[in-house]
Design an enzyme around this catalytic site. Sequence first.
Site, PDB file in Angstrom:
ATOM      1  N   ASP A 204       0.856  -1.179   0.000  1.00 51.61           N
ATOM      2  CA  ASP A 204       0.000   0.000   0.000  1.00 51.61           C
ATOM      3  C   ASP A 204       0.899   1.238   0.000  1.00 51.61           C
ATOM      4  O   ASP A 204       2.124   1.116  -0.059  1.00 51.61           O
ATOM      5  CB  ASP A 204      -0.925   0.009   1.229  1.00 51.61           C
ATOM      6  CG  ASP A 204      -0.172   0.210   2.544  1.00 51.61           C
ATOM      7  OD1 ASP A 204       1.076   0.257   2.529  1.00 51.61           O
ATOM      8  OD2 ASP A 204      -0.837   0.322   3.592  1.00 51.61           O
ATOM      9  N   ASP A 206       1.445   4.753   2.337  1.00 55.70           N
ATOM     10  CA  ASP A 206       1.053   5.349   3.617  1.00 55.70           C
ATOM     11  C   ASP A 206       1.441   6.817   3.673  1.00 55.70           C
ATOM     12  O   ASP A 206       2.587   7.171   3.355  1.00 55.70           O
ATOM     13  CB  ASP A 206       1.757   4.612   4.770  1.00 55.70           C
ATOM     14  CG  ASP A 206       1.542   3.114   4.725  1.00 55.70           C
ATOM     15  OD1 ASP A 206       0.452   2.669   5.090  1.00 55.70           O
ATOM     16  OD2 ASP A 206       2.480   2.381   4.306  1.00 55.70           O
ATOM     17  N   ASP A 312      -3.261   4.439   2.782  1.00 56.37           N
ATOM     18  CA  ASP A 312      -3.597   4.804   4.161  1.00 56.37           C
ATOM     19  C   ASP A 312      -3.282   6.270   4.377  1.00 56.37           C
ATOM     20  O   ASP A 312      -2.159   6.715   4.091  1.00 56.37           O
ATOM     21  CB  ASP A 312      -2.769   3.979   5.167  1.00 56.37           C
ATOM     22  CG  ASP A 312      -3.259   2.546   5.292  1.00 56.37           C
ATOM     23  OD1 ASP A 312      -4.428   2.285   4.939  1.00 56.37           O
ATOM     24  OD2 ASP A 312      -2.470   1.702   5.747  1.00 56.37           O
TER      25      ASP A 312
HETATM   26  P1  ATP Z   1       4.061  -2.626   3.060  1.00 58.09           P
HETATM   27  O1  ATP Z   1       5.004  -2.304   1.963  1.00 58.09           O
HETATM   28  O2  ATP Z   1       3.666  -4.046   3.067  1.00 58.09           O
HETATM   29  O3  ATP Z   1       2.888  -1.700   3.090  1.00 58.09           O
HETATM   30  P2  ATP Z   1       4.686  -1.331   5.511  1.00 58.09           P
HETATM   31  O4  ATP Z   1       5.824  -1.424   6.449  1.00 58.09           O
HETATM   32  O5  ATP Z   1       4.407  -0.005   4.892  1.00 58.09           O
HETATM   33  O6  ATP Z   1       4.895  -2.423   4.411  1.00 58.09           O
HETATM   34  P3  ATP Z   1       2.025  -1.166   6.655  1.00 58.09           P
HETATM   35  O7  ATP Z   1       1.098  -2.268   7.032  1.00 58.09           O
HETATM   36  O8  ATP Z   1       1.555  -0.257   5.588  1.00 58.09           O
HETATM   37  O9  ATP Z   1       3.406  -1.868   6.287  1.00 58.09           O
HETATM   38  O10 ATP Z   1       2.330  -0.377   7.972  1.00 58.09           O
HETATM   39  C1  ATP Z   1       3.147   0.775   8.004  1.00 58.09           C
HETATM   40  C2  ATP Z   1       3.318   1.246   9.420  1.00 58.09           C
HETATM   41  O11 ATP Z   1       2.093   1.727   9.945  1.00 58.09           O
HETATM   42  C3  ATP Z   1       3.807   0.164  10.363  1.00 58.09           C
HETATM   43  O12 ATP Z   1       4.876   0.674  11.099  1.00 58.09           O
HETATM   44  C4  ATP Z   1       2.675  -0.098  11.313  1.00 58.09           C
HETATM   45  O13 ATP Z   1       3.145  -0.268  12.624  1.00 58.09           O
HETATM   46  C5  ATP Z   1       1.839   1.156  11.199  1.00 58.09           C
HETATM   47  N1  ATP Z   1       0.431   0.789  11.251  1.00 58.09           N
HETATM   48  C6  ATP Z   1      -0.229   0.071  10.339  1.00 58.09           C
HETATM   49  N2  ATP Z   1      -1.515  -0.087  10.697  1.00 58.09           N
HETATM   50  C7  ATP Z   1      -1.662   0.554  11.865  1.00 58.09           C
HETATM   51  C8  ATP Z   1      -2.743   0.769  12.752  1.00 58.09           C
HETATM   52  N3  ATP Z   1      -3.943   0.283  12.492  1.00 58.09           N
HETATM   53  N4  ATP Z   1      -2.506   1.494  13.862  1.00 58.09           N
HETATM   54  C9  ATP Z   1      -1.291   1.993  14.106  1.00 58.09           C
HETATM   55  N5  ATP Z   1      -0.234   1.832  13.323  1.00 58.09           N
HETATM   56  C10 ATP Z   1      -0.406   1.118  12.219  1.00 58.09           C
HETATM   57 MN    MN Z   2       2.643   0.344   3.810  1.00 58.07          MN
HETATM   58 MN    MN Z   3      -0.454   0.801   5.577  1.00 58.20          MN
END
Ligand code: ATP
Ligand code: MN
Ligand code: MN
Length: 388
Positions: A204, A206, A312
């Site tokens: 995703d 962020d 997100d």
């Molecule tokens: P990817 O490439 O798979 O998206 P990512 O490290 O960006 O890898 P994410 O699941 O997007 O993974 O999460 C990014 C960050 O946001 C992580 O550090 C996680 O702890 C934080 N995070 C994700 N969801 C939540 C939530 N519901 N509440 C608080 N923090 C969150």
């Molecule tokens: Mn992510």
């Molecule tokens: Mn995310």
Amino acid sequence: LKSSEDTPSFTVKSYACQRRTPLKHHNTFLTEALEILAENAEFGENEGRSVAFRRSASVLKALPYAVRQMDDLKNLPCLGEHSQRVIKEILEDGSSREVESTRQSAQFQAMKALTGVFGVGVRSADRGFREGLLCPSDLIRTGQKLNKAQQAGVQYYDDLNRPVTKQEALAISQIVERAVNSVLPGSIITLTGGFRRGKEVGHDVDFLITHEEEGVEEGLMPKLVNWLDEQGFLLYQKTTRNSYLESKDGPARPPNNMDRFERCFSIFKLGQCSEDSSAVLETGSDDSGTTDNVNGTTRQQPGSSWRAVRVDLVVSPFSQFAFATLGWTGSKLFERELRRWAGQEKGMSLSSHALYDSKQQRYLRANSEEEIFAHLGLEFIPPCERNS
Ligand code: ATP
Ligand code: MN
Ligand code: MN
């Protein structure tokens, strides 16, 4: 005394937040195996076991050399007996029977496929598997009751399981910047998550949004979502309002690791990403994407002019921005270890909102990630070395 000819003695600190963990490392063959077992433990809701495997894998990611023999693991922290057994088997036989049988098991494969649907968690996937569901189209075929998120998850399944590229992330950044600047000029927008850690692809994109003038960010999310929706950029969105001030358990102690920021889990409709990413901005409200109905699930045709991407969005007040940035940059294990370090080693409580010092009985302010690491008595680890 050197431990072996070609592997220099190397000390590894025991908390992931004390170590530098690059994205690319020398032990992928081993870490992928350990992470299969971690994932399988998550499917079984065995958190302790899953964290143990993730910690073992993370230690191997921090090594500046490839592990070739068990001797190379001497003096390394966090390697439990089970992980060592798996590593030994892989080093000796080329693979681990436990890992391979897990990978091939019907349950693991079904759980992987079902949890791969946006909106489907471990609980519902497990319930589905026990009712005989094996893949996302079974959710439709058997007429399962699906909520809005899950319906979107099934509808855009193929797109959402195709990795998001850095280029697509940048194209979405441009859209988000344009949107935020038209509803609250002067806002600060940060790309967080995996892309901030230097990943080339992600599941995703962020974003964290704030404004220097404390308070003006209130109510930003609904306006932002409206703008994006009106322009035709949103295929799905679920906005959760800020519940930080209403919490009874204290700001630094939210239940589990969920924070309380105003946030939006969404699915963007991204126009075809060409070399010239400016083209993207004009195709946002374009409705010409063709869809095809396969087995009751709507799939996008390969030649379609747009694709679905998970995005997100999080809004934070400026005073909490450093904590929010640190909390949303990840990796998930790095975050978990930071909180464990704060609690067990420093008597502090860290969240994406604040840092509370129990001894001094007060909140410690910070304007940057560097200041938070300093409060925690940790060496600063830059985002690209938080790939624990
Ligand atoms: P990817 O490439 O798979 O998206 P990512 O490290 O960006 O890898 P994410 O699941 O997007 O993974 O999460 C990014 C960050 O946001 C992580 O550090 C996680 O702890 C934080 N995070 C994700 N969801 C939540 C939530 N519901 N509440 C608080 N923090 C969150
Ligand atoms: Mn992510
Ligand atoms: Mn995310």
